[in-house]
Each structure stands twice: as structure tokens, then as C-alpha cells.
Scaffold this active site. Structure first.
Site, PDB file in Angstrom:
ATOM      1  CG  ASP A   2     -16.917   6.843 -13.445  1.00 36.93           C
ATOM      2  OD1 ASP A   2     -16.720   7.904 -14.063  1.00 36.93           O
ATOM      3  OD2 ASP A   2     -16.807   5.716 -13.962  1.00 36.93           O
ATOM      4  CE  LYS A  24     -21.073   9.361 -19.273  1.00 32.39           C
ATOM      5  NZ  LYS A  24     -19.722   8.864 -18.932  1.00 32.39           N
ATOM      6  CG  MET A 139     -26.003   0.297 -15.053  1.00 33.61           C
ATOM      7  SD  MET A 139     -24.985   1.010 -16.359  1.00 33.61           S
ATOM      8  CE  MET A 139     -24.419  -0.462 -17.217  1.00 33.61           C
TER       9      MET A 139
END
Length: 430
Positions: A2, A24, A139
Site C-alpha cells: 500500500d 489507494k 480516514m
């Protein structure tokens, strides 16, 4: 792997390992999740060993459960190595314990970025506001205003302490503190960007007492290390433990010599030498590698006096049960030559085992003392192929506080990698 993975992990993998970025991030997506699942299965079915490297813990908002399900359905054997979720790690590095006796006995770890395909949001911030003492939200930067509004509507006091930890656990982490009533405006003023963890609860007050990471001597400093990849590890570890952000930029590469004839002749007649001199850790490692290749063991060195240029070189020798008698207090060729003045070198044969580009100071001095010096190039130093765009950009932006050079060749190759132009303007302020 990642996109939040520390590059140090990737550099630890063998050179032959294929590295596939499937990360991502906000506004960018390399592969869809279904494509990642298919990729894992496809590579595993080729008989390869696949490491799926994630930031934090694979089973805490890391999609690890989905990938494990896909592997299980395809009868692909796997194992899971638990990690430390950023929901815990980032606050810990900011000096914020998520629980504390007498202050917080419960914690909720939630996501501020749910699957857009969901018709109804699963995270009910209003209920969570009254249900737990501490809220850790991952997030959530993009929806911070909405999240805080929902927590306030759920009954949490506007005076409740809150903090946002940006780039947690990295040397350049930032912490913005406030209360629920003003934390969003403070975060906007500070231009907080992902990745960041939002922490809400009375435990945030404890940061004043136990913010340990920011007190480290090199916190906030960015240091470029030009040492060879094979040697840089312990040095980088020391700098990171002192709080620095370290950028490895190896400007030298250690390789075997162009030919083995000279090395093989020297090792085949090793018993003829009265002294064996090592001027670097690389020389010791190369010497032992050649010994192994020729199936020779250390007993053949019996009778030779060993000299080492520097304590690190001496230490590596001792680890292999080779104990140097001569080690200068100052680690230069000139001082090592000075140590030999105590020896009676007339008629003695000295094996000087070093790189192809070493200087002539030491052999010249030893010959003046009457020794016969056999110079053998056991390894070579060359300029590696490394991308330079990112490092140049960091220098131009003034983000590099220090750069370290451990030998003339690390600096010479650095200049060459920067295009051969004068580097003084580039290093201004560094």
C-alpha cells in the site's frame, strides 16, 4: 504493498523480489479491490510466495479480511501477521493513551470513510458520542466537519478535548490540539492532510505530560544517508531512534571485483603473509565471502597479525573470531600507518585487502618502513542506478536538514548523480 508503507520495508526485500504498488489514496486508485484479490490469487497459483504488505493492522480498516476470504475461497494457503493499527499507534506517538484508569475505560475505533456503495452509513456518531469515553477516527479528514457536528449532536460537550495526529509515527508527524468546538477550524488553519487520526476524549489532556516523541533530539529533522545499502541499516536505525526522518539515498554500491585471479592467488598463499590489513567493513565481508567461495576456514590465518582501520571494522572481525592486534584510535590511513611504526616491518610481507579505488597513502608508508606490500582488490565500489528526481525536489524545497557522507566516494558519486554540476546551490541551507 500500500502507499503508506515505509520505504525501508521495501528495501529490506531481496533485489529479485517483484514490487507491486496497489495503494489507494484520496483521489487516486491504482487497482480496484477485486483486482487486488485476483492478483494475489494469480501470483500464488504460479507457485510464488506473496507478501501482502499493509499499513497498520490488516484487519482494522485494511481490507485484509476481504482478501483473506478471497484466498480461502480459492484454496490458497495464507497466514496473517497482526500489525499495530494507526488508531492506536498515532495517538501513542502523540502522547495520547486511548484508555486510562479513572479517565477512559472504553474506546471506539471508527472509520470516517465508508464504502460509498452503502445505502445507509453504518457509523452512528451520535450514539458513539454517548457510548464510549474515547473516539479514534481513521480516514476522517475529508468529512471532519460532518463527523464533529454529529458527535456534538450526540451530546458530547463542546469543551471535550480533541486532537488530530497527522502522519503519525513518522518523524514529520504533526499534532493539532483543541476542543470539539474549535478543532475543525484549527485543523483547517493548519491545513491538515491525510493520513491523520482524529482523537476525541479527556485522554487528549494527558498529552501535555506524556508527549514523548517530540522530545527526542532529532524530531522534525530530515536526514539523507548516502551510505551503501548494505551498510546503512544500523546508522539509519540510530538516527530514527533519535526521532529523525531518514531518507536512504545510496550513492555507492558494493560489488565483487572485475576478476578473481588476484584474490585467489593471494588467498591460496595466505600463510606467506605476516600481516593482513583490512581498511573497511566491506573489505572484511568481501574477504570472508572469498574465503567461503574457496572453501577455506579461518585456521589458515594462524600466525598472521591482523590490523583494522577503525573500530567498526575491528568489531566485524571479532564477530568472526578474528581478533585484530592493530587498531588506530583515529580512523585514517595515516594513523593506521603510524601504528605500524611500533612493528619491525623490514622483510615482512603485508596483505592489504581493500577496494579497487583505495588511495595510496597506506601502502606507500608501509613500503617506506621496509615491508613488502601485496595490494589485493577484494571488492569494488560503483555508482548505483537510483532515481534522483524526488531527492532533488526535496533539496530545492529546503526540506533536507542534513546529508551525511561516510567516504570520498559517497560524495563524488553524489555530485555525479546530481548531474555533475556544482552542488553548493542545491545544498544551500542543508
Amino acid at each position: 504493498y500500500d502507499h503508506l508503507i515505509n520505504d525501508r520495508f521495501l528495501s529490506d526485500a531481496p533485489t529479485k523480489t517483484e514490487r507491486i504498488n496497489v495503494g489507494k489514496q484520496v483521489g487516486k486508485k491504482v487497482l480496484e479491490q477485486k483486482e487486488i484479490n485476483r492478483l494475489l490469487i494469480k501470483e500464488a497459483r504460479k507457485g510464488k510466495t506473496v507478501a501482502r504488505l499493509k499499513g497498520g493492522d490488516p484487519f482494522i480498516f485494511g481490507r485484509g479480511g476481504e482478501e483473506a476470504e478471497a484466498l480461502a475461497r480459492s484454496s490458497i494457503p495464507f497466514e496473517v501477521v497482526p500489525g499495530v493499527t494507526s488508531a492506536v499507534a498515532a495517538p501513542a506517538y502523540a502522547g495520547i493513551p486511548l484508555t486510562h484508569r479513572g479517565i477512559a475505560s472504553s474506546v471506539a475505533i471508527v472509520t470516517g470513510h465508508e464504502d460509498p456503495a452503502k445505502e445507509v452509513a453504518a457509523v452512528n456518531f451520535k450514539k458513539i458520542a454517548q457510548g464510549v469515553d474515547t473516539i479514534a477516527c481513521l480516514m476522517g479528514v475529508g468529512k471532519m466537519e460532518f463527523i464533529i457536528d454529529q458527535i456534538l449532536k450526540g451530546g458530547k460537550s463542546p469543551e471535550t478535548p480533541a486532537a488530530i495526529v497527522e502522519r503519525g509515527t513518522y518523524a514529520h508527524q504533526r499534532v493539532v490540539e483543541g476542543r470539539l468546538k474549535n478543532i475543525f477550524s484549527k485543523a483547517r488553519k493548519a491545513r491538515v492532510k491525510p493520513p491523520a487520526v482524529i482523537v476525541v476524549g479527556e485522554v487528549v489532556k494527558l498529552r501535555k505530560t506524556i508527549a514523548w516523541f517530540e522530545s527526542l533530539p532529532l524530531t522534525g529533522k530530515t536526514i539523507v544517508v548516502t551510505r551503501a545499502k548494505e551498510q546503512a541499516g544500523p546508522f539509519i536505525d540510530s538516527l530514527e531512534q533519535a526521532g529523525a526522518r531518514v531518507i536512504p539515498f545510496p550513492t555507492i554500491e558494493i560489488a565483487m571485483p572485475r576478476g578473481f585471479k588476484a584474490v585467489d592467488r593471494a588467498l591460496d598463499s595466505i600463510k606467506a603473509y605476516d600481516y593482513i590489513v583490512f581498511t573497511s567493513v566491506n573489505g572484511v565481508n568481501a574477504f570472508l565471502s572469498h574465503m567461503h567461495r574457496l572453501k577455506k576456514d579461518i585456521r589458515c590465518l594462524d600466525g598472521a597479525t591482523i590490523a583494522a582501520l577503525g573500530e567498526m571494522t575491528a568489531q566485524v572481525l571479532r564477530e568472526h573470531l578474528l581478533f585484530p592486534k592493530i587498531v588506530p584510535a583515529t580512523y585514517t590511513s595515516k594513523h593506521l600507518a603510524g601504528e605500524f611504526k611500533r612493528e619491525k616491518l623490514t622483510g615482512k610481507i603485508v596483505l592489504l585487502f581493500r577496494s579497487e579505488i583505495a588511495n595510496e597513502i597506506l601502502p606507500r608508508q608501509l613500503r617506506r618502513m621496509g615491508a613488502q606490500v601485496k595490494e589485493v582488490s577484494g571488492y569494488t565500489i560503483r555508482k548505483p542506478r537510483v532515481p534522483t528526481g524526488q531527492i532533488k525536489q526535496l533539496f530545492r524545497k529546503g526540506e533536507i536538514d542534513l546529508i551525511t557522507f561516510t567516504s570520498p566516494s559517497t560524495f563524488t558519486n553524489f555530485v555525479s548523480l546530481m548531474g555533475g554540476k556544482p552542488v553548493k546551490p542545491l545544498l544551500k541551507g542543508t
